[in-house]
Design a protein around this motif. Structure first.
Motif, short mmCIF file in Angstrom:
data_model
loop_
_atom_site.label_atom_id
_atom_site.label_comp_id
_atom_site.label_asym_id
_atom_site.label_seq_id
_atom_site.Cartn_x
_atom_site.Cartn_y
_atom_site.Cartn_z
N GLY A 29 0.87 -1.26 0.11
CA GLY A 29 -0.07 0.06 0.01
C GLY A 29 1.08 1.39 -0.15
O GLY A 29 2.24 1.26 0.01
N PRO A 30 0.22 2.51 -0.19
CA PRO A 30 0.95 3.62 -0.29
C PRO A 30 1.76 3.89 1.42
O PRO A 30 1.44 3.46 2.16
N GLY A 59 2.61 8.17 -0.92
CA GLY A 59 2.91 7.83 -2.16
C GLY A 59 3.56 6.45 -2.59
O GLY A 59 3.68 5.77 -1.62
N HIS A 60 4.35 6.57 -3.61
CA HIS A 60 5.12 5.10 -3.81
C HIS A 60 6.21 5.68 -4.86
O HIS A 60 6.19 6.72 -5.54
N THR A 88 5.01 -0.89 -6.01
CA THR A 88 5.98 -0.63 -7.44
C THR A 88 5.03 -0.95 -8.60
O THR A 88 5.25 -0.65 -9.81
N ASP A 89 3.82 -1.55 -8.25
CA ASP A 89 2.99 -1.89 -9.53
C ASP A 89 1.78 -0.91 -9.73
O ASP A 89 1.02 -1.20 -10.45
N LEU A 101 0.49 10.68 -4.16
CA LEU A 101 -0.97 10.41 -4.38
C LEU A 101 -2.01 11.60 -4.27
O LEU A 101 -3.01 11.65 -4.95
N ASP A 102 -1.64 12.65 -3.53
CA ASP A 102 -2.56 13.70 -3.53
C ASP A 102 -2.32 14.84 -4.77
O ASP A 102 -3.03 15.71 -4.88
N GLY A 103 -1.35 14.26 -5.57
CA GLY A 103 -1.17 14.93 -6.76
C GLY A 103 -0.38 16.19 -6.55
O GLY A 103 -0.01 17.25 -7.43
#
Length: 343
Positions: free
Chosen positions: A9-10, A28-29, A46-47, A285-287
């Motif tokens: 997960g993140p 994020g990742h 990583t996917d 992830l929040d851009g």
């Protein structure tokens, strides 16, 4: 001591403190791929399926470079660089775009991106103060569009269909991306970008693989693609200000001739290291984009990158200390992730 494991997960990448209290977190990742094609560093998933957005622009410019657009139209390096860039419509960018149109005979009205004002605040304010209207070439993707139309004109394809996902150019772009990512072309997910062109989504580790190949073109088997990468990325380094803008992360990283880098909207950032033969891709992830310099600086520090001046430049772009409107220190940004190596 508890063994550290790579989570699917993140993960928390950056924490923002106000005083001693966490006010915001950015999840994020991150993925780093080595020359052997294996994941060397990882944080999170990583996917994770990731739209390239503007981090794909160097790949989108490769068909034009392979086709010989530079030679056919007598283009200068600054005109080639904006094809792979997300410019801010500063005067240097507008000059390159204008001369690119003049040499190729492309009219501004042929671009499907609509008129807008520059992203650079100083350039925007200067135009508004003079009562100047918005223009299509002020759009940060206009260089990419001009490169695509130039390819179609040179190849004899319908220029008005340059953004058609089923057209010859866009199919070649997908094939090029798939080759660099080492995945089947029919597994590349298509969407529509903010500028109207097709945009692609691939797993994060595949995106890291693409930037490994951009930094280390010797790993690319196809000679024409390898030569185009060598030419384009060298120009990106020499013309770093044309790829992005003043005091922005892409231009800052490209000042280092060991790095190939490009970011995209909604938090995706990618870079490759030539000597170290590594490609990295990350997704906030929040851009958000504000955290990019902090995250990239932390990655470089964690892998022992030996060009401290590059890390220092990144730190100046995004200081750890948070200051309020009165220039008083009120908190700090802390990168908190740890790169883990899969077994």
């Amino acid at each position: 001591m508890t063994e550290k494991k790579i989570t699917s997960g993140p993960a928390v990448l950056v924490e923002e403190y106000r005083g001693h209290t966490v006010e915001n977190v950015h999840m994020g990742h991150i993925c780093g791929v080595g020359a052997n094609g294996k994941i060397q560093y990882a944080v999170g998933d990583t996917d994770y399926l990731t739209y390239l957005r503007s981090s794909g622009k160097p790949v989108q410019a490769l068909p034009a470079i392979k086709a010989g657009v530079e030679e056919a139209f007598g283009l200068a390096e600054n005109e080639v660089a904006v094809m792979a860039g997300s410019h801010r419509a500063e005067p240097m960018h507008v000059q390159a775009l204008t001369s690119l149109m003049a040499k190729t005979g492309i009219a501004e009205e042929q671009l499907i991106c609509l008129p807008t004002y520059p992203l650079a605040v100083s350039a925007r304010d200067a135009l508004i103060a003079k009562g100047e209207p918005p223009r299509r070439i002020y759009h940060n993707c206009s260089g990419k569009h001009l490169g695509m139309i130039s390819y179609c004109k040179h190849r004899g394809h319908a220029m008005e269909s340059y953004a058609d996902p089923d057209g010859p150019l866009q199919r070649e772009i997908v094939d090029t991306l798939a080759m660099l990512a080492e995945m089947p072309a029919d597994e590349v997910v298509l969407g529509t970008d903010g500028c109207g062109c097709p945009v692609f989504a691939i797993p994060l580790f595949r995106l890291a693989t693409v930037y490994l190949k951009l930094a280390v073109p010797a790993l690319v088997e196809d000679q024409a693609t390898r030569s185009a990468i060598e030419k384009l990325t060298a120009i990106m380094n020499r013309q770093y200000s044309l790829v992005s803008g003043t005091n922005l992360i892409c231009s800052t990283l490209l000042m280092d001739d060991n790095i190939v880098a490009k970011g995209g909207a909604k938090g995706v950032y990618c870079f490759g290291l030539r000597r170290e033969r590594l490609g990295f891709a990350l997704k906030v992830l929040d851009g958000s984009e504000e955290e990019w310099p902090l995250i990239v600086a932390s990655i470089l520090e964690q892998i022992g990158y030996d060009r401290q001046e590059t890390i220092d430049r990144l730190r100046r772009l995004a200081p750890a200390v948070i200051r309020n409107d009165n220039n008083v220190a009120v908190g700090e940004n802390r990168p908190v992730f740890q790169l883990l190596t899969p077994e």
